[in-house]
Structures are given as C-alpha cells and as structure tokens.
Write an enzyme that holds these catalytic residues in place. Sequence first.
Site, PDB file in Angstrom:
ATOM      1  N   GLU A 246       0.888  -1.180   0.000  1.00 29.14           N
ATOM      2  CA  GLU A 246       0.000   0.000   0.000  1.00 29.14           C
ATOM      3  C   GLU A 246       0.914   1.215   0.000  1.00 29.14           C
ATOM      4  O   GLU A 246       1.542   1.520   1.015  1.00 29.14           O
ATOM      5  CB  GLU A 246      -0.871   0.009   1.259  1.00 29.14           C
ATOM      6  CG  GLU A 246      -1.929  -1.074   1.304  1.00 29.14           C
ATOM      7  CD  GLU A 246      -3.094  -0.815   0.369  1.00 29.14           C
ATOM      8  OE1 GLU A 246      -3.106   0.246  -0.300  1.00 29.14           O
ATOM      9  OE2 GLU A 246      -3.978  -1.669   0.287  1.00 29.14           O
ATOM     10  N   CYS A 280      -2.364   9.331   2.738  1.00 27.72           N
ATOM     11  CA  CYS A 280      -1.973   8.743   1.441  1.00 27.72           C
ATOM     12  C   CYS A 280      -2.971   9.102   0.352  1.00 27.72           C
ATOM     13  O   CYS A 280      -2.597   9.335  -0.786  1.00 27.72           O
ATOM     14  CB  CYS A 280      -1.874   7.226   1.578  1.00 27.72           C
ATOM     15  SG  CYS A 280      -3.385   6.464   2.194  1.00 27.72           S
TER      16      CYS A 280
HETATM   17  P1  NAD Z   1       8.390   5.091   4.565  1.00 33.32           P
HETATM   18  O1  NAD Z   1       8.277   4.268   3.341  1.00 33.32           O
HETATM   19  O2  NAD Z   1       9.613   5.884   4.760  1.00 33.32           O
HETATM   20  O3  NAD Z   1       8.269   4.158   5.877  1.00 33.32           O
HETATM   21  C1  NAD Z   1       7.153   3.316   6.091  1.00 33.32           C
HETATM   22  C2  NAD Z   1       7.572   2.171   7.001  1.00 33.32           C
HETATM   23  O4  NAD Z   1       8.508   1.336   6.322  1.00 33.32           O
HETATM   24  C3  NAD Z   1       8.282   2.602   8.270  1.00 33.32           C
HETATM   25  O5  NAD Z   1       7.902   1.731   9.323  1.00 33.32           O
HETATM   26  C4  NAD Z   1       9.759   2.432   7.933  1.00 33.32           C
HETATM   27  O6  NAD Z   1      10.566   2.244   9.072  1.00 33.32           O
HETATM   28  C5  NAD Z   1       9.715   1.195   7.063  1.00 33.32           C
HETATM   29  N1  NAD Z   1      10.763   1.056   6.044  1.00 33.32           N
HETATM   30  C6  NAD Z   1      11.325   2.045   5.311  1.00 33.32           C
HETATM   31  N2  NAD Z   1      12.189   1.519   4.420  1.00 33.32           N
HETATM   32  C7  NAD Z   1      12.146   0.172   4.594  1.00 33.32           C
HETATM   33  C8  NAD Z   1      12.816  -0.938   3.965  1.00 33.32           C
HETATM   34  N3  NAD Z   1      13.678  -0.757   2.963  1.00 33.32           N
HETATM   35  N4  NAD Z   1      12.536  -2.191   4.389  1.00 33.32           N
HETATM   36  C9  NAD Z   1      11.642  -2.397   5.388  1.00 33.32           C
HETATM   37  N5  NAD Z   1      10.997  -1.394   6.027  1.00 33.32           N
HETATM   38  C10 NAD Z   1      11.247  -0.126   5.631  1.00 33.32           C
HETATM   39  O7  NAD Z   1       7.080   5.993   4.606  1.00 33.32           O
HETATM   40  P2  NAD Z   1       6.681   7.131   5.663  1.00 33.32           P
HETATM   41  O8  NAD Z   1       7.378   8.377   5.315  1.00 33.32           O
HETATM   42  O9  NAD Z   1       6.803   6.590   7.026  1.00 33.32           O
HETATM   43  O10 NAD Z   1       5.120   7.285   5.351  1.00 33.32           O
HETATM   44  C11 NAD Z   1       4.603   8.077   4.347  1.00 33.32           C
HETATM   45  C12 NAD Z   1       4.292   7.279   3.095  1.00 33.32           C
HETATM   46  O11 NAD Z   1       3.359   6.238   3.380  1.00 33.32           O
HETATM   47  C13 NAD Z   1       3.629   8.132   2.026  1.00 33.32           C
HETATM   48  O12 NAD Z   1       4.190   7.806   0.768  1.00 33.32           O
HETATM   49  C14 NAD Z   1       2.170   7.707   2.074  1.00 33.32           C
HETATM   50  O13 NAD Z   1       1.442   7.901   0.888  1.00 33.32           O
HETATM   51  C15 NAD Z   1       2.315   6.253   2.396  1.00 33.32           C
HETATM   52  N6  NAD Z   1       1.067   5.727   2.942  1.00 33.32           N
HETATM   53  C16 NAD Z   1       0.320   4.865   2.162  1.00 33.32           C
HETATM   54  C17 NAD Z   1      -0.903   4.397   2.628  1.00 33.32           C
HETATM   55  C18 NAD Z   1      -1.747   3.472   1.798  1.00 33.32           C
HETATM   56  O14 NAD Z   1      -2.647   2.842   2.343  1.00 33.32           O
HETATM   57  N7  NAD Z   1      -1.507   3.356   0.500  1.00 33.32           N
HETATM   58  C19 NAD Z   1      -1.350   4.772   3.902  1.00 33.32           C
HETATM   59  C20 NAD Z   1      -0.566   5.650   4.669  1.00 33.32           C
HETATM   60  C21 NAD Z   1       0.643   6.121   4.176  1.00 33.32           C
END
Ligand code: NAD
Length: 474
Positions: A246, A280
């Site tokens: 997602e 998001c």
């Molecule tokens: P992010 O991708 O930086 O981090 C999300 C999570 O993934 C965190 O827990 C982080 O520690 C972990 N993570 C990061 N890189 C990783 C890797 N290589 N391997 C494993 N885990 C890893 O995102 P963010 O800045 O925390 O959140 C914002 C983003 O989330 C925005 O792009 C937003 O659109 C998206 N989002 C999507 C939805 C949806 O349902 N589509 C919902 C909420 C947020």
Amino acid sequence: MTVRHLVSNCLVDGSGETCRMMSPVDDCVIAKGRFAGGKEADMVAATADRAALAMSDLPIAARAAILRDLAARLEAGADAIAAAITMENGCPSDQARALQVGSAVGLLRAYADLVDIHSFEETRAGFRGGSTTILRHPVGPVLGIVPWNVPIFLACMKLAPTIAAGCPIVLKPSPESARSMSIFATQLGALDMPDGAIQSLIGGADLGRALVGDARFQKVSFTGSTAAGRQVGAAAAERMARITLELGGKSAAILLDDVDLSAVRDQLFLAMLQNNGQVCGAQSRLLIPATRASEIEDFLAEMWSALNVGNPREAGTDIGPVVSKAAATRIRDAIAADLSAGGSLLSSPDYPADGAFVPPSLIRPSSANADILESELFGPVVTVQRYDSEDDAVRMANAHRYGLSGSVWSGDTERASRLARRLKTGTVGINTKNILDFGSPFGGWRSSGIGRELGPEGIDAYTETTTLLMPSAE
Ligand code: NAD
C-alpha cells in the site's frame, strides 16, 4: 514515555539503537528508550512461527472476540492515544479522535463481523465433471510494516484481517510513532490471545529490512512510500514471500461545473488537508472547470486564507506542523522551486514558515509536468489546474503514475458517478472526504501499490488456497 515492544505477550525494552523522539509541536521529548534490535527481531519471528498452528486452529468466534476486545480497549483509551498522535505528527486534536482512533475501532468491529460470515471453504461444480472444493488456509506468520501518519489505524488494517484469517502477526511501526505505538503495545499485551498472536517491534528501516529478510514470515504486508515499497517488494520476491504493498498517492479531486461550493466546503477541506495533508489518499490535485475557474479559485483562496494554522492541541486549529522539521524543509523547498519556475501561489494564510510548519499553500503549478504535480509532498499543499471538458478532466486525473484514490464533486450524483467510473484509481469518493470503506477493497493502481486491503478481499489476502478435485458420483 518509555518505548515498549511486545514480544511473546510480554512488554519489553529494546536492545537496538537509542530512541529519543522529539515532538514537532514543541520540541519536547515524547518517547525515549531503545528501539528493537536483532535479538527481539529473532524472538518475534520464532514466536510467530510457533504460534501459527494455534492461530490456524483458533475458532472463528475466538478470533472475532480478540478484535472486539481490542476495539473496546482502544475506545476506552482514545483520548490518550489521540493526544499522543497529535504530539507525534501534528494532527489537529479536533480531527485526531475520529481519524486516528475512531477509524481503528470501527475497522476492528467491522472485521469481527466480517469473519463471522467469511467463506473459508467453497464448493463449485467441476467443468470436467465432479466438483471442486476450495480451502482457504491461513498463510502463516505475517509481518506488517506501517508508517507514522495514521499509525494505529494502519496497524489495525494489518492485524484485523490477519487475525480474522487465523495468522499470527508482527507489527513494525515507525520510530515517529514510538509514543502512540507503545501505548498500543500495552493494550495489545492485555488481550486474552494465544502466545504471539500479535507482537510489535518499534524501529526504523534497518529493523524493517531485517524482518523482511526473515524466511519465517510467509507474508509481508507493507504500507509506506513507493520508494521503500519497491525495496520491500524486491526483498520479499527474493524468497517468494507473499506481499501486499500500500504505497503513495497524488489523488485528483474533479470539481464538476455544477458543484455547489458552499455545500461541499467542509468535506472538501478534509479531503485535501486532513492531518495537515499527511494522508496517502489526500486529494492534492484539484481539477476545476475552465468555465467557472475564476469563481472557484476565488472561493478556494478565501477558504485557504481563513484556515487557522497553529498549535494542533488547541481546539479550532485546522492545520498544525508536519511530522518533522526535515519534512517541512523538503515541502517548503518543493513549493519554492515551483514558484521560482513560474508557478503562482493563489493563497496561503499568513503564518511563519519555520520549524515544522508549512503554511497551507494553494498553487497554480508552473507547467503541466511540474515536479510539484508529479511528487507526493505529504503536506498541506494543493495544486489547481483547469480543464476544458469532462474528457479532459478524466485524462488529467488518469495521467499519473499514482492511482490510489480520487473524488468527484457535483450537484448531480448520477453524473458524478458516471464520470467516477472512468477513473483508473483504487477508490473514488463522490462529494465525500472518505477514501475507503471497511467492507470494500482499498488499494492502489500503478505505483500506488499491489494488492487490496479491507472487506472480505482483505481476509483472502492472508490465505493460501488448496483446491480439492472430487470425482463425479458413479
Ligand atoms: P516510509 O516508506 O519511509 O516508511 C514506512 C515504514 O517502512 C516505516 O515503518 C519504515 O521504518 C519502514 N521502512 C522504510 N524503508 C524500509 C525498507 N527498505 N525495508 C523495510 N521497512 C522499511 O514511509 P513514511 O514516510 O513513514 O510514510 C509516508 C508514506 O506512506 C507516504 O508515501 C504515504 O502515501 C504512504 N502511505 C500509504 C498508505 C496506503 O494505504 N496506500 C497509507 C498511509 C501512508
């Protein structure tokens, strides 16, 4: 507050890096202690592996009872959790209780109802004679990685269908949500559930990477940015783990030429700027009809200038700070880059752009392929573009690498629904801020992800099928 992890139904301290999370609201420390490290990562994977059998044997009524019990605990502690999230990511307190906690409570109760009627076994007439019986087995231990913007709700998006399907889950929330997720871990630890049914480790990307690489997790369900999702998808594919991704969005709100602006004002505000735009499915690209462009732009400019920017803990605040000073700098730089390339700032309230604050900005972009239109900014920034015909609006909405959500605003819901059917995106709201419903699939087209959550489809996403081929009766 001390950071708490839940391992094998016990609250524990971490053995990883030191945690010292500061609030973007007042720079105070809101969580401290240690993030989870390799020791806890190994323990949760081993515990989840052992818990798989007990979870698959757990009667449906017991699965529903866990979800209902958690919903009741969340509801009872709603004020503390909502206040913690306001301090973590700046969510205005007027919005926090419903968006951050009420949504999670509703989701858990919806899944408690859905699992009761879910079909885990189904018989079909065979095209080659006889019949087939399709068995939906629990997929096994699940890893759920979630971001900080709506942390409890997103954690429940993972754990509710997982428990419903009969699988153990390990949650890996973000460092930014260390305070709220530590409170949540305490609530999870009080549940009457099989050992290891739900565990939670708070930590950053390195912890996430280590867990994604652990072959004991049969499925990885990830919510976050598209950039990180790509890495998670690739690492999971390496060992053939099942995935749901997602990811990011840049959703278009199409205002039709019969829209009643005053009637939709409140919903439109939330659709664009709820949680300071850190959603998001935020409707961050407004498409407006050229025939009413000046009137609509004037209306929006007036709406923007009336926004109350400030301390998100105070009632009446519409826009608080974003999650961190670094995020604010990134967003302010993106705005400045577009304005210096010829974009126009149609409106922004008079508020100092410093610290973690980004004044909400309504922008006519510098060009049709400006970066401000392409990139997800995840803050209080909305672009406005004019369209000449409905075909033009559909083309503009669909011509984007993201396809998570969208909306149509009109005085005629039949007309809006006809247009909505032409949009290539996961969900489309009509005159509503809502980007999802608990009972129906949610997820993204193209770069917004792979797979669907919510509804019965969300339970099936945590199952594997076996088809029994039964002979014809002689
Ligand atoms: P992010 O991708 O930086 O981090 C999300 C999570 O993934 C965190 O827990 C982080 O520690 C972990 N993570 C990061 N890189 C990783 C890797 N290589 N391997 C494993 N885990 C890893 O995102 P963010 O800045 O925390 O959140 C914002 C983003 O989330 C925005 O792009 C937003 O659109 C998206 N989002 C999507 C939805 C949806 O349902 N589509 C919902 C909420 C947020």
